[in-house]
Design a protein around this motif. Structure first.
Motif, short mmCIF file in Angstrom:
data_model
loop_
_atom_site.label_atom_id
_atom_site.label_comp_id
_atom_site.label_asym_id
_atom_site.label_seq_id
_atom_site.Cartn_x
_atom_site.Cartn_y
_atom_site.Cartn_z
N LYS A 191 0.83 -1.21 0.00
CA LYS A 191 0.00 0.00 0.00
C LYS A 191 0.86 1.26 0.00
CE LYS A 191 -4.16 -1.85 2.14
NZ LYS A 191 -5.02 -1.84 3.33
N LYS A 192 1.96 1.25 0.77
CA LYS A 192 2.85 2.41 0.85
C LYS A 192 3.36 2.80 -0.53
CE LYS A 192 7.21 4.02 2.81
NZ LYS A 192 8.32 3.73 3.74
N TYR A 193 3.62 1.79 -1.37
CA TYR A 193 4.15 2.04 -2.71
C TYR A 193 3.04 2.01 -3.77
CZ TYR A 193 8.85 1.91 -0.84
OH TYR A 193 9.99 2.20 -0.13
N ASN A 194 1.83 2.38 -3.34
CA ASN A 194 0.67 2.50 -4.25
C ASN A 194 0.47 1.25 -5.11
OD1 ASN A 194 0.04 5.20 -3.44
ND2 ASN A 194 1.85 5.83 -4.58
N GLY A 195 0.57 0.11 -4.45
CA GLY A 195 0.49 -1.15 -5.18
C GLY A 195 -0.78 -1.93 -4.93
N ASN A 196 -0.77 -3.13 -5.45
CA ASN A 196 -1.90 -4.04 -5.33
C ASN A 196 -1.38 -5.39 -4.86
OD1 ASN A 196 -4.59 -4.99 -5.69
ND2 ASN A 196 -3.91 -5.95 -7.59
N LEU A 197 -2.00 -5.92 -3.82
CA LEU A 197 -1.66 -7.23 -3.30
C LEU A 197 -2.81 -8.17 -3.62
CD1 LEU A 197 0.28 -8.97 -1.56
CD2 LEU A 197 -1.10 -8.30 0.42
N SER A 198 -2.48 -9.28 -4.25
CA SER A 198 -3.51 -10.29 -4.49
C SER A 198 -3.03 -11.63 -3.97
CB SER A 198 -3.88 -10.37 -5.97
OG SER A 198 -2.81 -10.88 -6.72
N ILE A 199 -3.96 -12.36 -3.41
CA ILE A 199 -3.68 -13.67 -2.83
C ILE A 199 -4.73 -14.63 -3.35
CG2 ILE A 199 -3.55 -14.98 -0.68
CD1 ILE A 199 -2.79 -12.27 0.67
N SER A 200 -4.27 -15.79 -3.80
CA SER A 200 -5.22 -16.79 -4.28
C SER A 200 -4.70 -18.19 -3.91
CB SER A 200 -5.42 -16.69 -5.79
OG SER A 200 -4.21 -16.98 -6.46
N CYS A 201 -5.60 -19.15 -3.94
CA CYS A 201 -5.22 -20.53 -3.73
C CYS A 201 -6.13 -21.38 -4.62
CB CYS A 201 -5.36 -20.94 -2.27
SG CYS A 201 -4.71 -22.60 -1.95
N GLU A 202 -5.52 -21.98 -5.62
CA GLU A 202 -6.25 -22.84 -6.55
C GLU A 202 -5.47 -24.12 -6.76
OE1 GLU A 202 -7.15 -20.72 -10.14
OE2 GLU A 202 -7.89 -18.99 -9.04
N ASN A 203 -6.18 -25.25 -6.77
CA ASN A 203 -5.55 -26.56 -6.98
C ASN A 203 -4.36 -26.78 -6.05
OD1 ASN A 203 -7.36 -27.12 -9.12
ND2 ASN A 203 -6.08 -25.91 -10.49
N ASN A 204 -4.53 -26.39 -4.80
CA ASN A 204 -3.52 -26.53 -3.76
C ASN A 204 -2.20 -25.81 -4.08
OD1 ASN A 204 -5.58 -28.40 -3.06
ND2 ASN A 204 -4.16 -29.33 -1.64
N VAL A 205 -2.29 -24.69 -4.80
CA VAL A 205 -1.16 -23.81 -5.02
C VAL A 205 -1.54 -22.43 -4.52
CG1 VAL A 205 0.37 -22.73 -6.71
CG2 VAL A 205 -0.31 -25.12 -7.01
N PHE A 206 -0.80 -21.96 -3.53
CA PHE A 206 -1.02 -20.64 -2.94
C PHE A 206 -0.16 -19.64 -3.70
CE2 PHE A 206 -0.11 -17.22 0.02
CZ PHE A 206 -1.35 -16.99 0.62
N THR A 207 -0.75 -18.52 -4.11
CA THR A 207 -0.03 -17.49 -4.85
C THR A 207 -0.22 -16.14 -4.18
OG1 THR A 207 -0.36 -18.69 -6.93
CG2 THR A 207 0.25 -16.36 -7.10
N LEU A 208 0.90 -15.48 -3.89
CA LEU A 208 0.90 -14.12 -3.37
C LEU A 208 1.56 -13.25 -4.42
CD1 LEU A 208 1.72 -12.80 0.08
CD2 LEU A 208 3.08 -11.97 -1.82
N SER A 209 0.88 -12.19 -4.82
CA SER A 209 1.41 -11.30 -5.84
C SER A 209 1.31 -9.85 -5.36
CB SER A 209 0.62 -11.48 -7.14
OG SER A 209 1.09 -10.60 -8.12
#
Length: 166
Positions: free
Chosen positions: A140-158
């Motif tokens: 947030k400090k760097y005016n960004g976007n955080l997305s988190i997902s979990c599909e087919n037992n793979v967790f993704t943080l972006s």
């Protein structure tokens, strides 16, 4: 490089080994990834990296370390819960394009993760569970976007942020 190693040891409390297996051209980044790779290996995992730095990383090095270090720590914790007989792979992708910095960490999970209700899995809940909020704060400090997902037992943080000095 020596200053970066001292900085990481002193400020981030990360073990730094001078012979890094990662060579992104960014010493702090290389040291963090190398240190976390050693920890991952101790738990039967490896970190596969895809790093393309076409423009210099401008965000604060300590915040970069917190962002990547916490994301990798969480991925390693997930691997420890897996207790798989085969080597688990954590994927770390870091890209810079123009004024954007993209950091993505993917790891296998034992179960489908409810990304709307993320809580620490550690017994001492009062001392843990701050990594993701730190990642969110920096994003947030760097005016960004955080997305988190979990599909087919793979967790993704972006985390995609504006690559600038603040």
């Amino acid at each position: 490089v020596q200053e970066a190693i001292k900085y990481i040891r002193d400020k981030m409390q990360i073990d730094v080994y001078e012979k890094s297996t990662v060579n992104s051209g960014h010493p702090v980044l290389d040291a963090i990834i190398h240190s976390k790779s050693i920890i991952a290996q101790k738990h039967g995992a490896s970190i596969k990296t895809n790093i393309k730095i076409s423009t210099p990383i401008l965000i604060d090095e300590l915040e970069l370390g917190v962002l990547i270090g916490n994301a990798l720590d969480n991925a390693i914790d997930a691997i420890m819960i897996l207790k798989s007989n085969s080597v688990s792979i954590i994927t770390l992708t870091i890209l810079t394009t123009g004024d954007m910095l993209s950091i993505e960490v993917c790891n296998p999970t034992k179960n489908l993760v409810d990304v709307k209700n993320l809580n620490t899995t550690k017994k001492d809940r009062l001392s843990h569970g701050y990594g993701l909020s730190g990642i969110e704060t920096i994003t947030k400090k760097y005016n960004g976007n955080l997305s988190i997902s979990c599909e087919n037992n793979v967790f993704t943080l972006s985390s995609i942020i504006v690559n600038t000095k603040i």
